[in-house]
Design a protein around this motif. Structure first.
Motif, PDB file in Angstrom:
ATOM      1  N   HIS A   1       0.936  -1.637   0.085  1.00  0.00           N
ATOM      2  CA  HIS A   1      -0.131  -0.038   0.155  1.00  0.00           C
ATOM      3  C   HIS A   1       0.841   1.103   0.166  1.00  0.00           C
ATOM      4  CE1 HIS A   1      -3.982   2.402   0.723  1.00  0.00           C
ATOM      5  NE2 HIS A   1      -2.849   3.507   2.229  1.00  0.00           N
ATOM      6  N   ASN A   2       1.883   1.071   0.737  1.00  0.00           N
ATOM      7  CA  ASN A   2       2.813   2.557   1.326  1.00  0.00           C
ATOM      8  C   ASN A   2       3.862   2.592   0.032  1.00  0.00           C
ATOM      9  OD1 ASN A   2       1.549   3.118   3.344  1.00  0.00           O
ATOM     10  ND2 ASN A   2       3.053   2.074   4.616  1.00  0.00           N
ATOM     11  N   TYR A   3       4.037   1.444  -0.705  1.00  0.00           N
ATOM     12  CA  TYR A   3       5.025   1.729  -2.220  1.00  0.00           C
ATOM     13  C   TYR A   3       4.230   1.871  -3.317  1.00  0.00           C
ATOM     14  CZ  TYR A   3       8.010  -0.297  -5.851  1.00  0.00           C
ATOM     15  OH  TYR A   3       8.143  -0.255  -6.919  1.00  0.00           O
ATOM     16  N   VAL A   4       3.166   1.930  -3.063  1.00  0.00           N
ATOM     17  CA  VAL A   4       1.871   2.356  -4.771  1.00  0.00           C
ATOM     18  C   VAL A   4       1.930   4.146  -3.884  1.00  0.00           C
ATOM     19  CG1 VAL A   4      -0.112   2.729  -5.747  1.00  0.00           C
ATOM     20  CG2 VAL A   4       1.422   0.246  -4.616  1.00  0.00           C
ATOM     21  N   LYS A   5       1.306   4.565  -3.107  1.00  0.00           N
ATOM     22  CA  LYS A   5       0.761   5.661  -2.340  1.00  0.00           C
ATOM     23  C   LYS A   5       2.066   5.988  -2.716  1.00  0.00           C
ATOM     24  CE  LYS A   5      -1.424   8.043   1.267  1.00  0.00           C
ATOM     25  NZ  LYS A   5      -1.639   7.462   2.731  1.00  0.00           N
ATOM     26  N   MET A   6       3.101   6.115  -2.786  1.00  0.00           N
ATOM     27  CA  MET A   6       4.592   7.174  -2.431  1.00  0.00           C
ATOM     28  C   MET A   6       5.094   7.388  -3.892  1.00  0.00           C
ATOM     29  SD  MET A   6       7.894   5.513  -1.090  1.00  0.00           S
ATOM     30  CE  MET A   6       8.950   4.004  -1.671  1.00  0.00           C
ATOM     31  N   ASN A   7       4.284   6.244  -4.620  1.00  0.00           N
ATOM     32  CA  ASN A   7       4.795   6.483  -6.074  1.00  0.00           C
ATOM     33  C   ASN A   7       3.610   7.187  -7.247  1.00  0.00           C
ATOM     34  OD1 ASN A   7       6.954   4.779  -7.337  1.00  0.00           O
ATOM     35  ND2 ASN A   7       6.805   4.457  -5.551  1.00  0.00           N
ATOM     36  N   LEU A   8       2.768   7.353  -6.970  1.00  0.00           N
ATOM     37  CA  LEU A   8       1.265   7.982  -7.022  1.00  0.00           C
ATOM     38  C   LEU A   8       1.591   9.606  -6.933  1.00  0.00           C
ATOM     39  CD1 LEU A   8      -0.546   5.267  -7.383  1.00  0.00           C
ATOM     40  CD2 LEU A   8      -2.627   7.203  -7.420  1.00  0.00           C
ATOM     41  N   PRO A   9       0.945  10.184  -7.882  1.00  0.00           N
ATOM     42  CA  PRO A   9       0.757   9.503  -9.268  1.00  0.00           C
ATOM     43  C   PRO A   9       1.836  10.255  -9.922  1.00  0.00           C
ATOM     44  CG  PRO A   9       0.201  12.465  -9.363  1.00  0.00           C
ATOM     45  CD  PRO A   9       0.780  11.573  -7.555  1.00  0.00           C
ATOM     46  N   GLU A  10       3.013  11.403  -9.942  1.00  0.00           N
ATOM     47  CA  GLU A  10       3.880  11.300 -10.672  1.00  0.00           C
ATOM     48  C   GLU A  10       5.042   9.825 -10.990  1.00  0.00           C
ATOM     49  OE1 GLU A  10       4.123  12.693  -7.328  1.00  0.00           O
ATOM     50  OE2 GLU A  10       2.918  14.423  -8.155  1.00  0.00           O
ATOM     51  N   THR A  11       5.741   8.753 -10.407  1.00  0.00           N
ATOM     52  CA  THR A  11       6.257   8.263 -11.004  1.00  0.00           C
ATOM     53  C   THR A  11       5.311   6.456 -10.603  1.00  0.00           C
ATOM     54  OG1 THR A  11       6.809   7.618  -8.408  1.00  0.00           O
ATOM     55  CG2 THR A  11       8.565   9.077  -9.852  1.00  0.00           C
ATOM     56  N   VAL A  12       4.267   6.716 -11.274  1.00  0.00           N
ATOM     57  CA  VAL A  12       3.198   5.769 -11.093  1.00  0.00           C
ATOM     58  C   VAL A  12       4.055   4.547 -11.942  1.00  0.00           C
ATOM     59  CG1 VAL A  12       1.876   6.348 -13.549  1.00  0.00           C
ATOM     60  CG2 VAL A  12       0.956   4.853 -11.387  1.00  0.00           C
ATOM     61  N   ALA A  13       4.376   4.906 -12.795  1.00  0.00           N
ATOM     62  CA  ALA A  13       5.411   3.833 -13.688  1.00  0.00           C
ATOM     63  C   ALA A  13       6.536   2.725 -13.674  1.00  0.00           C
ATOM     64  CB  ALA A  13       5.900   4.961 -14.814  1.00  0.00           C
TER      65      ALA A  13
END
Length: 134
Positions: A33-45
């Motif tokens: 959860h935290n991994y995805v959250k910290m990559n959203l939205p700028e580094t989603v790829a």
């Protein structure tokens, strides 16, 4: 808080990042959860499973997917789709059960993303409709 995590959110995030909650990279406070959250939205790829993406010229991303009009999805369209899908996964995997989406809401939001992606390829205008902040 002592409650079980939502299986829906965990599975959705697992499918699109290609990692399990037990992956060695998840230590201490870093979890799916935290991994995805910290990559959203700028580094989603960066959070997405690289098998979903192909990197082409000039750093553009594309996917092995063709729209009904026989064109490849653009990197922007893929990014917007991933942002929306990850947002749904995050909403499903909230720590507190009362904050999580229920199954019917999950399905409705996933259908909005699918339909918008299939129709036009871009889903920027749909983000607010499914509760994703820019």
């Amino acid at each position: 808080m002592g409650s079980e995590p939502s299986i829906h959110g965990e599975m959705l995030l697992e499918m699109f990042i290609g990692k399990r909650p037990t992956d060695g990279m998840f230590k201490e406070s870093l979890n799916l959860h935290n991994y995805v959250k910290m990559n959203l939205p700028e580094t989603v790829a960066n959070a997405a499973d690289p098998r979903l993406l192909q990197y082409g010229g000039e750093g553009a991303t594309s996917i092995n997917y063709r729209h009904p009009d026989h064109r490849h999805a653009s990197s922007y369209e893929i990014q917007e789709c991933l942002i929306s899908l990850f947002g749904i996964g995050l909403a499903c995997s909230q720590e507190t059960p009362s904050e999580r989406l229920d199954t019917s809401d999950i399905l409705a939001k996933l259908l909005v993303v699918r339909n918008k992606f299939m129709e036009t390829g871009g889903i920027h205008e749909q983000r607010s409709r499914i509760g994703i902040q820019s």
